[in-house]
Design an enzyme around this catalytic site. Structure first.
Site, mmCIF file in Angstrom:
data_model
loop_
_atom_site.group_PDB
_atom_site.id
_atom_site.type_symbol
_atom_site.label_atom_id
_atom_site.label_comp_id
_atom_site.label_asym_id
_atom_site.label_seq_id
_atom_site.Cartn_x
_atom_site.Cartn_y
_atom_site.Cartn_z
ATOM 1 N N LYS A 264 -1.095 -12.196 3.088
ATOM 2 C CA LYS A 264 -0.279 -13.336 3.013
ATOM 3 C C LYS A 264 0.518 -13.461 1.943
ATOM 4 O O LYS A 264 1.638 -14.213 1.678
ATOM 5 C CB LYS A 264 -1.093 -14.514 3.569
ATOM 6 C CG LYS A 264 -1.732 -14.581 4.791
ATOM 7 C CD LYS A 264 -2.777 -15.705 4.812
ATOM 8 C CE LYS A 264 -4.215 -15.237 4.741
ATOM 9 N NZ LYS A 264 -5.161 -15.741 4.983
ATOM 10 N N GLY A 265 0.005 -12.736 0.622
ATOM 11 C CA GLY A 265 0.565 -13.023 -0.549
ATOM 12 C C GLY A 265 1.944 -12.812 -0.868
ATOM 13 O O GLY A 265 2.698 -13.483 -1.538
ATOM 14 N N ASP B 34 2.712 -8.655 -3.372
ATOM 15 C CA ASP B 34 2.622 -9.904 -4.288
ATOM 16 C C ASP B 34 2.385 -9.399 -5.901
ATOM 17 O O ASP B 34 2.819 -9.748 -6.702
ATOM 18 C CB ASP B 34 1.643 -11.204 -3.848
ATOM 19 C CG ASP B 34 0.364 -10.591 -3.689
ATOM 20 O OD1 ASP B 34 -0.010 -9.464 -3.750
ATOM 21 O OD2 ASP B 34 -0.392 -11.511 -3.499
ATOM 22 N N ASP C 97 -2.230 -4.555 -8.733
ATOM 23 C CA ASP C 97 -3.563 -4.752 -9.901
ATOM 24 C C ASP C 97 -4.139 -3.695 -10.119
ATOM 25 O O ASP C 97 -3.601 -2.717 -10.866
ATOM 26 C CB ASP C 97 -4.127 -5.862 -9.270
ATOM 27 C CG ASP C 97 -5.447 -6.423 -10.153
ATOM 28 O OD1 ASP C 97 -5.106 -6.393 -11.241
ATOM 29 O OD2 ASP C 97 -6.418 -7.015 -9.823
ATOM 30 N N ASP D 96 -3.144 -16.376 -4.201
ATOM 31 C CA ASP D 96 -4.053 -17.237 -3.952
ATOM 32 C C ASP D 96 -5.505 -17.127 -4.867
ATOM 33 O O ASP D 96 -5.630 -16.274 -5.537
ATOM 34 C CB ASP D 96 -4.658 -17.450 -2.501
ATOM 35 C CG ASP D 96 -5.588 -16.050 -2.316
ATOM 36 O OD1 ASP D 96 -4.986 -14.788 -2.764
ATOM 37 O OD2 ASP D 96 -6.615 -16.129 -1.695
ATOM 38 N N ARG E 195 -1.485 -21.038 -2.622
ATOM 39 C CA ARG E 195 -0.318 -20.158 -2.183
ATOM 40 C C ARG E 195 1.086 -20.850 -2.266
ATOM 41 O O ARG E 195 1.994 -20.456 -2.365
ATOM 42 C CB ARG E 195 -0.629 -19.703 -0.753
ATOM 43 C CG ARG E 195 -1.772 -18.538 -0.794
ATOM 44 C CD ARG E 195 -1.612 -17.762 0.526
ATOM 45 N NE ARG E 195 -3.036 -17.041 0.712
ATOM 46 C CZ ARG E 195 -3.259 -16.213 0.405
ATOM 47 N NH1 ARG E 195 -2.464 -15.229 -0.365
ATOM 48 N NH2 ARG E 195 -4.376 -15.712 0.743
HETATM 49 P P1 IMP Z 1 -5.119 -4.303 -5.935
HETATM 50 O O1 IMP Z 1 -5.624 -3.642 -4.635
HETATM 51 O O2 IMP Z 1 -6.377 -4.346 -6.942
HETATM 52 O O3 IMP Z 1 -3.879 -3.910 -6.632
HETATM 53 O O4 IMP Z 1 -4.767 -5.699 -5.710
HETATM 54 C C1 IMP Z 1 -3.925 -6.182 -5.176
HETATM 55 C C2 IMP Z 1 -4.309 -7.649 -4.580
HETATM 56 O O5 IMP Z 1 -5.238 -8.426 -5.251
HETATM 57 C C3 IMP Z 1 -2.991 -8.584 -4.380
HETATM 58 O O6 IMP Z 1 -2.419 -8.340 -3.209
HETATM 59 C C4 IMP Z 1 -3.664 -9.756 -4.481
HETATM 60 O O7 IMP Z 1 -3.862 -10.317 -3.232
HETATM 61 C C5 IMP Z 1 -4.872 -9.608 -5.093
HETATM 62 N N1 IMP Z 1 -4.775 -10.119 -6.666
HETATM 63 C C6 IMP Z 1 -4.840 -9.240 -7.699
HETATM 64 N N2 IMP Z 1 -4.625 -10.077 -8.893
HETATM 65 C C7 IMP Z 1 -4.480 -11.263 -8.600
HETATM 66 C C8 IMP Z 1 -4.187 -12.525 -9.379
HETATM 67 O O8 IMP Z 1 -4.158 -12.596 -10.541
HETATM 68 N N3 IMP Z 1 -4.081 -13.793 -8.598
HETATM 69 C C9 IMP Z 1 -4.334 -13.562 -7.248
HETATM 70 N N4 IMP Z 1 -4.553 -12.469 -6.439
HETATM 71 C C10 IMP Z 1 -4.757 -11.324 -7.066
HETATM 72 MG MG MG Z 2 -4.835 -12.075 -2.182
#
Ligand code: IMP
Ligand code: MG
Length: 182
Positions: free
Chosen positions: A45-46, A102, A105, A161, A167
């Protein structure tokens, strides 16, 4: 004032900063995708506010669709395991896909999505992310369009979130540590 604002340590990106940058990225995307078959794929949803603003600043036609994945649970650190909860239900061979996310990470989510969709052979595959946290990257993945590179802090608002809250804040703020460390 938003009722959860007392949990925000400080504002990282204001509404004005976000809007002007999203507009700039949209102009670039409009140029790059002229004459192509752009399909924006928002990751729920982000990405919702980013997607809604980005698509309205585009000056070319775009189709839109959505996917939903989960990896996070309720914590602030990714579980690393990604599950597809909602998939695209139409063929994508004739489309130039632009994934709208969104935040990039660890990269686990987007590299999973890239694998998942590349089997269906889209004409092209690129990524637009609102935020990029390169310090935490584990997967070999980068954004083709990124609005803001941010430090390794847990942020909320404008779609992002913590345990499904925050959000609907119109800006991006750093969450107070005591909110998730207790
Ligand atoms: P990844 O798979 O580790 O790249 O994470 C991506 C997902 O982690 C994003 O779509 C977010 O939902 C969540 N996420 C990563 N960092 C943050 C943050 O600082 N705040 C909120 N959600 C985050
Ligand atoms: Mg999230």
């Amino acid at each position: 004032m938003h009722e959860l604002e007392q949990n925000i340590d400080h504002i990282l990106l204001t509404e004005e900063q976000i809007q002007s940058k999203v507009r700039e990225i949209a102009e670039q995307i409009s140029k790059d995708y002229t004459g192509k078959q752009l399909l924006l794929v928002g990751i729920l949803k982000g990405s919702m506010p980013f997607m809604a603003d980005l698509m309205r600043y585009l000056t070319i036609n775009a189709k839109i669709d959505f996917m939903s994945v989960s990896s996070y649970g309720n914590g602030t650190v990714s579980s690393g395991q990604v599950r597809i909860i909602l998939d695209l239900n139409k063929p994508i061979e004739n489309y130039d896909l632009l994934i709208v996310e969104d935040i990039l990470d660890s990269g686990a989510t987007l590299s999973y999505i890239r694998e998942w969709l590349s089997i269906r052979k889209p004409r092209s595959f690129k990524i637009a992310t609102l935020l990029d946290k390169p310090a935490r990257r584990k997967a070999d993945i980068y954004a083709d369009y990124s609005c803001f590179v941010i430090p390794d802090e847990f942020v909320v608002g404008y779609g992002l979130d913590y345990a499904e809250d925050y959000r609907n804040l119109p800006y991006i703020g750093v969450l107070k540590r005591e909110v998730y460390e207790k």
